[in-house]
Enzyme design. Structure first.
Site, short mmCIF file in Angstrom:
data_model
loop_
_atom_site.label_atom_id
_atom_site.label_comp_id
_atom_site.label_asym_id
_atom_site.label_seq_id
_atom_site.Cartn_x
_atom_site.Cartn_y
_atom_site.Cartn_z
N CYS A 92 0.82 -1.21 0.00
CA CYS A 92 0.00 0.00 0.00
C CYS A 92 0.86 1.26 0.00
O CYS A 92 2.08 1.21 0.08
CB CYS A 92 -0.94 0.02 1.20
SG CYS A 92 -0.17 -0.43 2.74
N GLY A 118 -0.82 0.29 -4.96
CA GLY A 118 -2.01 -0.44 -4.57
C GLY A 118 -3.17 -0.07 -5.46
O GLY A 118 -3.49 1.10 -5.59
N ASN A 192 1.32 1.35 5.97
CA ASN A 192 2.06 0.65 4.93
C ASN A 192 3.07 -0.25 5.60
O ASN A 192 3.97 0.23 6.29
CB ASN A 192 2.77 1.65 4.01
CG ASN A 192 3.63 0.97 2.94
OD1 ASN A 192 3.41 -0.18 2.60
ND2 ASN A 192 4.59 1.70 2.42
N GLY A 193 2.93 -1.56 5.43
CA GLY A 193 3.87 -2.50 6.04
C GLY A 193 3.19 -3.77 6.47
O GLY A 193 2.10 -4.11 6.02
N TYR A 334 12.07 -2.27 -7.97
CA TYR A 334 10.77 -2.44 -8.62
C TYR A 334 9.65 -1.51 -8.14
O TYR A 334 8.96 -0.90 -8.93
CB TYR A 334 10.32 -3.90 -8.45
CG TYR A 334 8.96 -4.19 -9.03
CD1 TYR A 334 8.76 -4.20 -10.42
CD2 TYR A 334 7.86 -4.44 -8.21
CE1 TYR A 334 7.51 -4.47 -10.97
CE2 TYR A 334 6.61 -4.71 -8.75
CZ TYR A 334 6.44 -4.71 -10.12
OH TYR A 334 5.21 -4.98 -10.65
#
Length: 583
Positions: A92, A118, A192-193, A334
């Site tokens: 996310c 996301g 986020n994580g 990426y």
């Protein structure tokens, strides 16, 4: 489909090595209509280790004895689920804005810039007259929000979230930001994580009477804040975060404060900027700041808690303890956009150097260099520049393909890849082609791409991968398959080359990657390449981020137990961490 609501109650009881071996064989021959009206020009402002056997990085030949044993999908027409994009996926992206009268609209635009992080859910929480109002929904940002939805989110403070699906039986219920009320007010959070001690924390909280509405680890954080007894409020967040293990970059919002926090290892990125009117902005990547004309100031440091309010401005507190940072290297390989600056480094420059290293350490006679779009483009440009070979667009990517597509009853081989990637015969025919991609995960997509290029008339196909082999799963907020599904964990480079059917294959050497990072090398996490985990999951079951691409939307999802895998059998041993939990 979107959900709009005010605050619900929170239920709680309160370089390639010169010795490297390789095999060699002679080859055979418009959302911006919602742009805020007052965008202004910016200005400046005041461990435990698990052993994996490393495989050689370089193999050359042209025969493919393995791929014939792998069957293809036997769909007889109808709606086909398209999942040929096997790349790891970021879970996310988050945004937080304080002190701008169009906070929610700016948040909306920033989420657009972070859409690559996301695509399955989005949400915004805004604060107006001390009331937290939320709009969340399933789909892209442009599908969830429109003019009327944003009109429901007035105020000068907002947080936002874009989500890639993880384990959870109900997609909409798990879309963030989460909002909850507790005895001292209301709070919203976007995360986020991935927390590696989620199970233990949830069990403890449930034993004490807490009731959970979602299967997301983020909800644990809200409960920990609610049961904390420390004052002032931001110390509740500090106390809660000190109980967390794993990766988290989070933004919180209350009636009068915006809080940003990053885990002590700094696994996931989080940056801070300002707009020309003084508004403070937090975001997962600098590309979000660029779109809303905010000036990048700095990263949120690992272990730092930043509190923003009208009375005291920006205050900084640090979590204890503060170990050595372990930032995710895949952000540069990426995840992040090339125009972002992540962990203080230009993503574009990193990827260009990765390509240059491949051209230097794994050269091959070729006529043209192409990329697997979009993530392989910058590394391919670096390879072509160093090798002094023309770079051309040999594969064209369609940006209009959804998750499902109606397939004809007569089977089309490699249907999903052909929908997304179209070879340019004029570039490829009769040529010796170097194909640069960012990574190989399961290898199935790579084999189809090689076949596609050869069917377009390429004389030779040489794959160059701008990352080391991925041999281990990630537990820190990245969607990766189990270790047993990772082709580099099961096969040597030569075996992979045979499987995907290319004439030669080379990965970015791990040692060269660390050498390129120089003095910053110890600050990065390489767990997916080495199996050495900075924070070891210490539970019998570990929340699984990978594999559940649908999250109940496009495929079956029977129970939350499907989202868990067995953790390490003995943390003091050196056994592989990620066997699948047997049924």
């Amino acid at each position: 489909m979107a959900a709009t609501y005010n605050v619900p109650p929170l239920s709680s009881s309160s370089s390639l090595s010169k010795n490297h071996s390789f095999s060699l064989k002679t080859p055979q021959k418009n959302p911006f209509s919602l742009l805020p009206k007052t965008l202004q020009k910016p200005s400046s402002f005041p461990c435990n280790y698990i052993n994996h056997t490393q495989k050689p990085y370089f193999a050359i030949s042209s025969k493919n004895p393995i791929s014939d044993f792998f069957s293809t999908n036997k769909n007889e027409g109808g709606s086909a689920f398209i999942d040929d994009d096997e790349k790891p996926r970021e879970e996310c992206g988050v945004v937080g804005i304080f002190g701008d009268p169009e906070a929610s609209r700016l948040c909306y635009l920033a989420l657009h810039a972070l859409q690559h992080r996301g695509q399955e859910g989005a949400g915004i929480v805004a604060v107006n007259d001390n009331v937290l109002q939320s709009v969340t929904g399933v789909g892209l940002v442009s599908e969830v929000f429109n003019e009327s939805k944003l009109d429901q989110l007035p105020g000068e403070m907002a947080i936002g979230h874009v989500r890639y699906s993880t384990a959870g039986s109900s997609m909409l219920k798990n879309v963030q930001p989460f909002v909850a009320g507790y005895r001292f007010g209301s709070i919203g959070v976007a995360h986020n994580g991935n927390l590696v001690n989620y199970g233990a924390l949830r069990a403890m909280l449930e034993d004490n009477g807490s009731i959970f509405n979602t299967s997301s680890d983020t909800e644990v954080v809200l409960h920990l804040i609610a049961i904390s007894k420390v004052r002032p409020f931001f110390l509740r967040i500090v106390e809660a975060c000190e109980k967390l293990e794993g990766a988290y970059s989070m933004v919180f919002v209350t009636e009068d404060k915006l809080v940003a926090v990053r885990d002590p290892h700094g696994f996931r990125p989080l940056v801070m900027g300002r707009r020309s009117n003084g508004a403070v902005v937090f975001a997962s990547e600098t590309c979000a700041l660029d779109l809303i004309e905010a000036t990048y100031e700095r990263e949120v440091y690992p272990g730092e808690v930043l509190v923003v309010d009208k009375k005291d401005g920006v205050q900084s507190v640090f979590l204890m303890p503060r170990p050595e940072p372990k930032q995710c290297i895949f952000e540069h390989i990426y995840f992040a956009l090339p125009n972002s600056v992540v962990f203080g480094r230009s993503v574009y420059e990193s990827r260009h150097v990765f390509g240059e290293i491949l051209a230097t350490e794994a050269p091959v006679d070729c006529d043209v260099v192409i990329a697997v779009p979009d993530s392989g483009v910058v590394a391919a440009l670096g390879y072509a520049a160093k090798a002094r070979v023309p770079f051309q667009q040999g594969l064209i990517r369609s940006h209009y393909v959804g998750r499902t597509f109606i397939e004809p009853s007569q089977k089309i081989r490699d249907f999903g890849v052909k929908l997304k990637l179209s070879p340019v015969r004029g570039v490829l025919e009769g040529k010796r082609v170097v194909v640069v991609d960012d990574s190989i995960v399961r290898g199935t997509t790579s084999s189809k791409i090689v076949r596609l290029i050869k069917e377009a008339g390429a004389k030779e196909v040489h794959m160059r991968i701008a990352s080391p082999p991925i041999i281990a799963s990630c537990y820190y907020g990245v969607d990766t398959p189990s270790s047993q599904e990772l082709i580099s964990n099961r096969m040597s480079v030569e075996e992979i080359r045979q499987f995907i059917g290319c004439d030669s294959l080379a990965f970015l050497p791990f040692d060269s990657l660390k050498k390129m990072l120089s003095s910053d090398s110890p600050k990065f996490c390489y767990a997916c390449f080495s199996g050495n985990y900075p924070v070891m999951p210490r539970e019998v079951k570990v929340k699984r981020v990978g594999d559940f691409l649908d999250d109940g939307l496009n495929g079956p999802f029977d129970s939350i137990d499907g989202g868990w895998i067995q953790g390490p059998r003995n943390l003091n041993s050196e056994k592989e961490i990620d066997p699948l939990l047997q049924a």
